[in-house]
Design a protein around this motif. Sequence first.
Motif, PDB file in Angstrom:
ATOM      1  N   GLN A  36       0.827  -1.206   0.000  1.00 61.38           N
ATOM      2  CA  GLN A  36       0.000   0.000   0.000  1.00 61.38           C
ATOM      3  C   GLN A  36       0.864   1.260   0.000  1.00 61.38           C
ATOM      4  O   GLN A  36       0.524   2.253  -0.645  1.00 61.38           O
ATOM      5  N   THR A  37       1.985   1.218   0.700  1.00 59.09           N
ATOM      6  CA  THR A  37       2.920   2.346   0.685  1.00 59.09           C
ATOM      7  C   THR A  37       3.478   2.546  -0.717  1.00 59.09           C
ATOM      8  O   THR A  37       3.547   3.676  -1.223  1.00 59.09           O
ATOM      9  N   TYR A  38       3.861   1.447  -1.359  1.00 60.72           N
ATOM     10  CA  TYR A  38       4.387   1.537  -2.722  1.00 60.72           C
ATOM     11  C   TYR A  38       3.325   2.064  -3.683  1.00 60.72           C
ATOM     12  O   TYR A  38       3.626   2.858  -4.581  1.00 60.72           O
ATOM     13  N   GLU A  39       2.085   1.652  -3.468  1.00 61.81           N
ATOM     14  CA  GLU A  39       0.997   2.130  -4.321  1.00 61.81           C
ATOM     15  C   GLU A  39       0.825   3.641  -4.167  1.00 61.81           C
ATOM     16  O   GLU A  39       0.693   4.373  -5.161  1.00 61.81           O
ATOM     17  N   LYS A  40       0.839   4.114  -2.929  1.00 62.11           N
ATOM     18  CA  LYS A  40       0.678   5.553  -2.675  1.00 62.11           C
ATOM     19  C   LYS A  40       1.821   6.357  -3.274  1.00 62.11           C
ATOM     20  O   LYS A  40       1.639   7.506  -3.681  1.00 62.11           O
ATOM     21  N   GLN A  41       3.000   5.753  -3.337  1.00 58.61           N
ATOM     22  CA  GLN A  41       4.172   6.472  -3.834  1.00 58.61           C
ATOM     23  C   GLN A  41       4.333   6.364  -5.353  1.00 58.61           C
ATOM     24  O   GLN A  41       5.314   6.876  -5.897  1.00 58.61           O
ATOM     25  N   GLY A  42       3.383   5.693  -6.014  1.00 59.32           N
ATOM     26  CA  GLY A  42       3.384   5.730  -7.474  1.00 59.32           C
ATOM     27  C   GLY A  42       3.791   4.480  -8.206  1.00 59.32           C
ATOM     28  O   GLY A  42       4.029   4.520  -9.421  1.00 59.32           O
ATOM     29  N   ALA A  43       3.868   3.346  -7.524  1.00 55.05           N
ATOM     30  CA  ALA A  43       4.247   2.101  -8.197  1.00 55.05           C
ATOM     31  C   ALA A  43       3.234   1.736  -9.281  1.00 55.05           C
ATOM     32  O   ALA A  43       2.025   1.884  -9.088  1.00 55.05           O
ATOM     33  N   LYS A  44       3.733   1.266 -10.422  1.00 54.30           N
ATOM     34  CA  LYS A  44       2.887   0.823 -11.529  1.00 54.30           C
ATOM     35  C   LYS A  44       2.911  -0.695 -11.703  1.00 54.30           C
ATOM     36  O   LYS A  44       2.139  -1.256 -12.488  1.00 54.30           O
ATOM     37  N   MET A  45       3.812  -1.360 -10.988  1.00 51.00           N
ATOM     38  CA  MET A  45       3.938  -2.809 -11.012  1.00 51.00           C
ATOM     39  C   MET A  45       4.638  -3.235  -9.734  1.00 51.00           C
ATOM     40  O   MET A  45       5.475  -2.500  -9.202  1.00 51.00           O
ATOM     41  N   LEU A  46       4.278  -4.405  -9.225  1.00 46.16           N
ATOM     42  CA  LEU A  46       4.921  -4.961  -8.043  1.00 46.16           C
ATOM     43  C   LEU A  46       5.520  -6.319  -8.401  1.00 46.16           C
ATOM     44  O   LEU A  46       4.967  -7.062  -9.209  1.00 46.16           O
ATOM     45  N   HIS A  47       6.646  -6.631  -7.776  1.00 54.86           N
ATOM     46  CA  HIS A  47       7.329  -7.896  -8.023  1.00 54.86           C
ATOM     47  C   HIS A  47       7.386  -8.690  -6.723  1.00 54.86           C
ATOM     48  O   HIS A  47       7.931  -8.217  -5.721  1.00 54.86           O
ATOM     49  N   LEU A  48       6.813  -9.892  -6.727  1.00 53.67           N
ATOM     50  CA  LEU A  48       6.853 -10.765  -5.556  1.00 53.67           C
ATOM     51  C   LEU A  48       7.561 -12.067  -5.917  1.00 53.67           C
ATOM     52  O   LEU A  48       7.442 -12.558  -7.047  1.00 53.67           O
ATOM     53  N   VAL A  49       8.282 -12.611  -4.949  1.00 54.60           N
ATOM     54  CA  VAL A  49       8.904 -13.915  -5.114  1.00 54.60           C
ATOM     55  C   VAL A  49       8.424 -14.815  -3.984  1.00 54.60           C
ATOM     56  O   VAL A  49       8.600 -14.479  -2.801  1.00 54.60           O
ATOM     57  N   ASP A  50       7.807 -15.935  -4.345  1.00 53.92           N
ATOM     58  CA  ASP A  50       7.344 -16.908  -3.366  1.00 53.92           C
ATOM     59  C   ASP A  50       8.493 -17.893  -3.117  1.00 53.92           C
ATOM     60  O   ASP A  50       8.668 -18.866  -3.854  1.00 53.92           O
ATOM     61  N   LEU A  51       9.287 -17.624  -2.087  1.00 55.14           N
ATOM     62  CA  LEU A  51      10.453 -18.453  -1.816  1.00 55.14           C
ATOM     63  C   LEU A  51      10.068 -19.813  -1.254  1.00 55.14           C
ATOM     64  O   LEU A  51      10.838 -20.772  -1.373  1.00 55.14           O
ATOM     65  N   ASP A  52       8.887 -19.929  -0.653  1.00 55.31           N
ATOM     66  CA  ASP A  52       8.403 -21.248  -0.230  1.00 55.31           C
ATOM     67  C   ASP A  52       8.198 -22.139  -1.450  1.00 55.31           C
ATOM     68  O   ASP A  52       8.637 -23.292  -1.488  1.00 55.31           O
ATOM     69  N   ILE A  74      -2.541  -2.374  -8.051  1.00 52.15           N
ATOM     70  CA  ILE A  74      -1.357  -2.405  -8.900  1.00 52.15           C
ATOM     71  C   ILE A  74      -1.152  -3.803  -9.467  1.00 52.15           C
ATOM     72  O   ILE A  74      -1.256  -4.791  -8.730  1.00 52.15           O
ATOM     73  N   PRO A  75      -0.837  -3.924 -10.752  1.00 51.56           N
ATOM     74  CA  PRO A  75      -0.515  -5.241 -11.324  1.00 51.56           C
ATOM     75  C   PRO A  75       0.678  -5.871 -10.600  1.00 51.56           C
ATOM     76  O   PRO A  75       1.605  -5.171 -10.175  1.00 51.56           O
ATOM     77  N   ILE A  76       0.633  -7.185 -10.477  1.00 51.11           N
ATOM     78  CA  ILE A  76       1.691  -7.914  -9.778  1.00 51.11           C
ATOM     79  C   ILE A  76       2.292  -8.964 -10.699  1.00 51.11           C
ATOM     80  O   ILE A  76       1.579  -9.656 -11.420  1.00 51.11           O
ATOM     81  N   VAL A  96      -2.834 -12.370 -10.648  1.00 49.10           N
ATOM     82  CA  VAL A  96      -1.484 -11.942 -11.001  1.00 49.10           C
ATOM     83  C   VAL A  96      -1.405 -11.705 -12.509  1.00 49.10           C
ATOM     84  O   VAL A  96      -1.994 -12.437 -13.298  1.00 49.10           O
ATOM     85  N   LYS A  97      -0.654 -10.682 -12.925  1.00 46.43           N
ATOM     86  CA  LYS A  97      -0.585 -10.304 -14.337  1.00 46.43           C
ATOM     87  C   LYS A  97       0.571 -10.952 -15.082  1.00 46.43           C
ATOM     88  O   LYS A  97       0.482 -11.201 -16.283  1.00 46.43           O
ATOM     89  N   ARG A  98       1.701 -11.168 -14.395  1.00 47.70           N
ATOM     90  CA  ARG A  98       2.860 -11.772 -15.039  1.00 47.70           C
ATOM     91  C   ARG A  98       3.416 -12.888 -14.162  1.00 47.70           C
ATOM     92  O   ARG A  98       3.467 -12.746 -12.941  1.00 47.70           O
ATOM     93  N   VAL A  99       3.842 -13.977 -14.784  1.00 48.59           N
ATOM     94  CA  VAL A  99       4.540 -15.038 -14.064  1.00 48.59           C
ATOM     95  C   VAL A  99       5.996 -15.050 -14.509  1.00 48.59           C
ATOM     96  O   VAL A  99       6.301 -14.831 -15.681  1.00 48.59           O
TER      97      VAL A  99
END
Length: 245
Positions: A36-52, A74-76, A96-99
């Motif tokens: 949510q902080t990243y969204e407020k600051q203007g992020a247009k995409m988020l990158h997550l890594v599921d290490l499990d 935001i697209p993830i 999720v938008k991209r794998v």
Amino acid sequence: MIIPALDLIDGKIIRLQQGDYRSSYEYGDNILAHLQTYEKQGAKMLHLVDLDAAKEPDKRQTKLIKYLVNSTNIPIQIGGGIRNYNDIITILDTGVKRVVIGSMAIKNSRLVKEWLKMFHPDTIVLAIDIRISGNNEKIVAINGWQEITYFTLEQIIQEFLDFGLKYVLCTDISRDGMLSGPNIDLYKEIVKRYSSIIFQASGGISSLQDIQELRCSGVQEVIIGRALLENKFTLAEAIKCWQNV
């Protein structure tokens, strides 16, 4: 664009040092607050890594991913343990938008080529992690960077170019999680050689100067994890720096 990144283990934010599960930093479990902080600051995409999932695909954090997708606008894009068609469908069904596909590009290139044909080019990101030898060979590493292959970065990109490859996330392993600065020469070289590819730079970013240099290198997307978590600068500052170069 600037893409903030979070790596997740058991619902917690974790940063591995050069991919080593035994050498990690924990940044709490309030993942949504970060997004949510990243969204407020203007992020247009988020990158997550599921290490499990990267270690054991059966332990994919699907419920958490779906919750995060539904809680932000935001697209993830997400990577970690994607081994088969059903893994891709499971992830895309969360919204999720991209794998992000990593080791499978080496282990079963035929299958990954089929995925590139099946799905829209905007859906698949090929993650290529490399160790650079003394004679500047960009040797690909897989399986959480524990296994060095006989393939080079150039060989892998060339193999998939005719199958709709659009996005490549390229990481110099020696820089990842080290806050030692990105490999600018690497990105300048590959951007010039493969003009049709949208490269995502990752690894080592620690300052706004790094962002300026990456912008000038020609990469179109930059993934930043630890530097944001440790308040080296804010996402808003990074975006402004990127836009002003």
